[in-house]
Design an enzyme around this catalytic site. Structure first.
Site, PDB file in Angstrom:
ATOM      1  N   HIS A  56       4.034   1.385   2.231  1.00 49.30           N
ATOM      2  CA  HIS A  56       5.216   0.688   1.699  1.00 49.30           C
ATOM      3  C   HIS A  56       5.862   1.511   0.581  1.00 49.30           C
ATOM      4  O   HIS A  56       7.080   1.607   0.499  1.00 49.30           O
ATOM      5  CB  HIS A  56       4.823  -0.668   1.103  1.00 49.30           C
ATOM      6  CG  HIS A  56       4.230  -1.643   2.072  1.00 49.30           C
ATOM      7  ND1 HIS A  56       2.934  -2.073   1.986  1.00 49.30           N
ATOM      8  CD2 HIS A  56       4.759  -2.299   3.134  1.00 49.30           C
ATOM      9  CE1 HIS A  56       2.686  -2.960   2.947  1.00 49.30           C
ATOM     10  NE2 HIS A  56       3.777  -3.103   3.660  1.00 49.30           N
ATOM     11  N   HIS A  94       0.870  -1.187   0.000  1.00 53.16           N
ATOM     12  CA  HIS A  94       0.000   0.000   0.000  1.00 53.16           C
ATOM     13  C   HIS A  94       0.901   1.229   0.000  1.00 53.16           C
ATOM     14  O   HIS A  94       2.140   1.117  -0.019  1.00 53.16           O
ATOM     15  CB  HIS A  94      -0.947  -0.024   1.201  1.00 53.16           C
ATOM     16  CG  HIS A  94      -0.257  -0.246   2.518  1.00 53.16           C
ATOM     17  ND1 HIS A  94       0.601   0.681   3.071  1.00 53.16           N
ATOM     18  CD2 HIS A  94      -0.267  -1.311   3.368  1.00 53.16           C
ATOM     19  CE1 HIS A  94       1.056   0.221   4.216  1.00 53.16           C
ATOM     20  NE2 HIS A  94       0.557  -0.992   4.424  1.00 53.16           N
TER      21      HIS A  94
HETATM   22  P1  AMP Z   1       4.713  -4.916   6.661  1.00 53.09           P
HETATM   23  O1  AMP Z   1       4.561  -5.340   5.250  1.00 53.09           O
HETATM   24  O2  AMP Z   1       3.421  -4.594   7.343  1.00 53.09           O
HETATM   25  O3  AMP Z   1       5.595  -5.855   7.465  1.00 53.09           O
HETATM   26  O4  AMP Z   1       5.479  -3.534   6.631  1.00 53.09           O
HETATM   27  C1  AMP Z   1       6.690  -3.388   5.943  1.00 53.09           C
HETATM   28  C2  AMP Z   1       7.269  -2.042   6.263  1.00 53.09           C
HETATM   29  O5  AMP Z   1       6.343  -1.015   5.899  1.00 53.09           O
HETATM   30  C3  AMP Z   1       7.558  -1.849   7.765  1.00 53.09           C
HETATM   31  O6  AMP Z   1       8.767  -1.132   7.917  1.00 53.09           O
HETATM   32  C4  AMP Z   1       6.371  -1.029   8.204  1.00 53.09           C
HETATM   33  O7  AMP Z   1       6.635  -0.234   9.342  1.00 53.09           O
HETATM   34  C5  AMP Z   1       6.124  -0.164   6.990  1.00 53.09           C
HETATM   35  N1  AMP Z   1       4.747   0.352   6.990  1.00 53.09           N
HETATM   36  C6  AMP Z   1       3.598  -0.358   7.143  1.00 53.09           C
HETATM   37  N2  AMP Z   1       2.525   0.462   7.145  1.00 53.09           N
HETATM   38  C7  AMP Z   1       3.009   1.720   7.003  1.00 53.09           C
HETATM   39  C8  AMP Z   1       2.407   3.023   6.945  1.00 53.09           C
HETATM   40  N3  AMP Z   1       1.096   3.191   7.025  1.00 53.09           N
HETATM   41  N4  AMP Z   1       3.225   4.099   6.797  1.00 53.09           N
HETATM   42  C9  AMP Z   1       4.561   3.946   6.713  1.00 53.09           C
HETATM   43  N5  AMP Z   1       5.187   2.741   6.754  1.00 53.09           N
HETATM   44  C10 AMP Z   1       4.430   1.652   6.901  1.00 53.09           C
END
Ligand code: AMP
Length: 272
Positions: A28, A25
């Site tokens: 990311h 999203h």
């Molecule tokens: P995930 O796929 O949920 O493990 O997240 C991968 C990376 O994206 C991690 O470093 C998260 O902190 C970051 N991330 C997830 N959601 C957001 C968001 N809304 N804003 C900024 N970074 C995000």
């Protein structure tokens, strides 16, 4: 991936790295844009890491759409999307884990006791495979970012860790792959996390500095939605994550709430 990284490094190319679990999203994508600026080659990994999920959590149902993810990554000029499978990362006989002593004892670590061991271990493995000079993580997962920064210092990884701001929906809901689980009627309840953080910030600005008082106000707001269950609400030290009783310097407010079956987290720095 490791052989490719070695070749890049021998040609003096720097590698920027964004680890993810996919179902990408705008949050990311913002990390990718940050990475694009910071390295010659931008690598994104997509791996739903089994060792960070506990019994009864959503490992099997975690949302996936690799084709869509690849298309989004392409649009962000990502050079490499690394998609290892769990058998190649955790072969038979795997038995080495990375553990932090204190940071995982707070916030999400209380209800998810193996989560940060899983995260620290997989990020270590990915760092050793991808060999980045810089890696970007979201502040949305505040405790995860704190764990990674601490681990990198403690274990002397030669990698710069960059924290990127939380990207939100227009109404304030923090973007998350898990928002996809929310039923239309749960979407309003999900917004109460952001409303709670904003309320805490306003109370603090009005001079309410007692954490328990702020947390009690916020609890009312969350419980006004009948299907919401609070996992934790904490006002804590930005470095150690230990609870703060009276706000006398910038603090982090962090919370986790189960809306129906979906566990959501959010956080905000509250400036004193
Ligand atoms: P995930 O796929 O949920 O493990 O997240 C991968 C990376 O994206 C991690 O470093 C998260 O902190 C970051 N991330 C997830 N959601 C957001 C968001 N809304 N804003 C900024 N970074 C995000």
């Amino acid at each position: 991936m490791q052989a490719y990284a070695n070749r890049l490094i021998s040609r003096k190319k720097s590698i920027a790295f964004v680890p993810t679990m996919g179902f990408l999203h705008e949050g990311h994508l913002s990390l990718m844009r940050e990475g694009r600026k910071r390295g010659d080659v931008l690598v994104v990994s997509i791996f739903v890491n089994p060792t960070q999920f506990g019994e009864g959590e959503d490992f099997d149902s975690y949302p996936k759409d690799l084709e869509r993810d690849l298309e989004l990554a392409r649009k962000e000029n990502v050079d490499v999307v690394f998609t290892p499978d769990k058998v190649s990362l955790y072969e038979n006989g795997f038995q080495t884990y990375v553990n932090l002593e204190k940071l995982p004892k707070h916030l999400c670590g209380i209800s998810r006791p193996i989560f940060f061991q899983g995260v620290a271990t997989v990020v270590t493995k990915l760092f050793n495979i991808v060999k980045p000079s810089v890696a970007i993580f979201g502040q949305k997962d505040y405790q995860q970012l704190a764990v990674i920064k601490r681990m990198v210092r403690d274990l002397n990884f030669d990698i710069e860790i960059v924290g990127a701001p939380t990207v939100r929906e227009p109404d304030g809901l923090a973007m998350s792959s898990r928002n996809n689980y929310l039923k239309p009627e749960e979407r309003l309840a999900a917004l109460s996390l952001f409303e709670s953080l904003s309320k805490a910030q306003n109370l603090c600005a009005e001079g309410v500095l007692d954490s328990d008082r702020i947390i009690n106000e916020v609890k009312k707001l969350i419980h006004s939605h009948k299907d919401s269950k609070i996992d934790y609400i904490s006002i804590c030290d930005p470095d150690t994550l230990e609870d703060i009783k009276t706000i006398e310097s910038p603090v982090v407010m962090a919370l986790a709430v189960k809306v129906g079956k979906t566990r959501l987290i959010d956080n905000m720095i509250i400036n004193y």
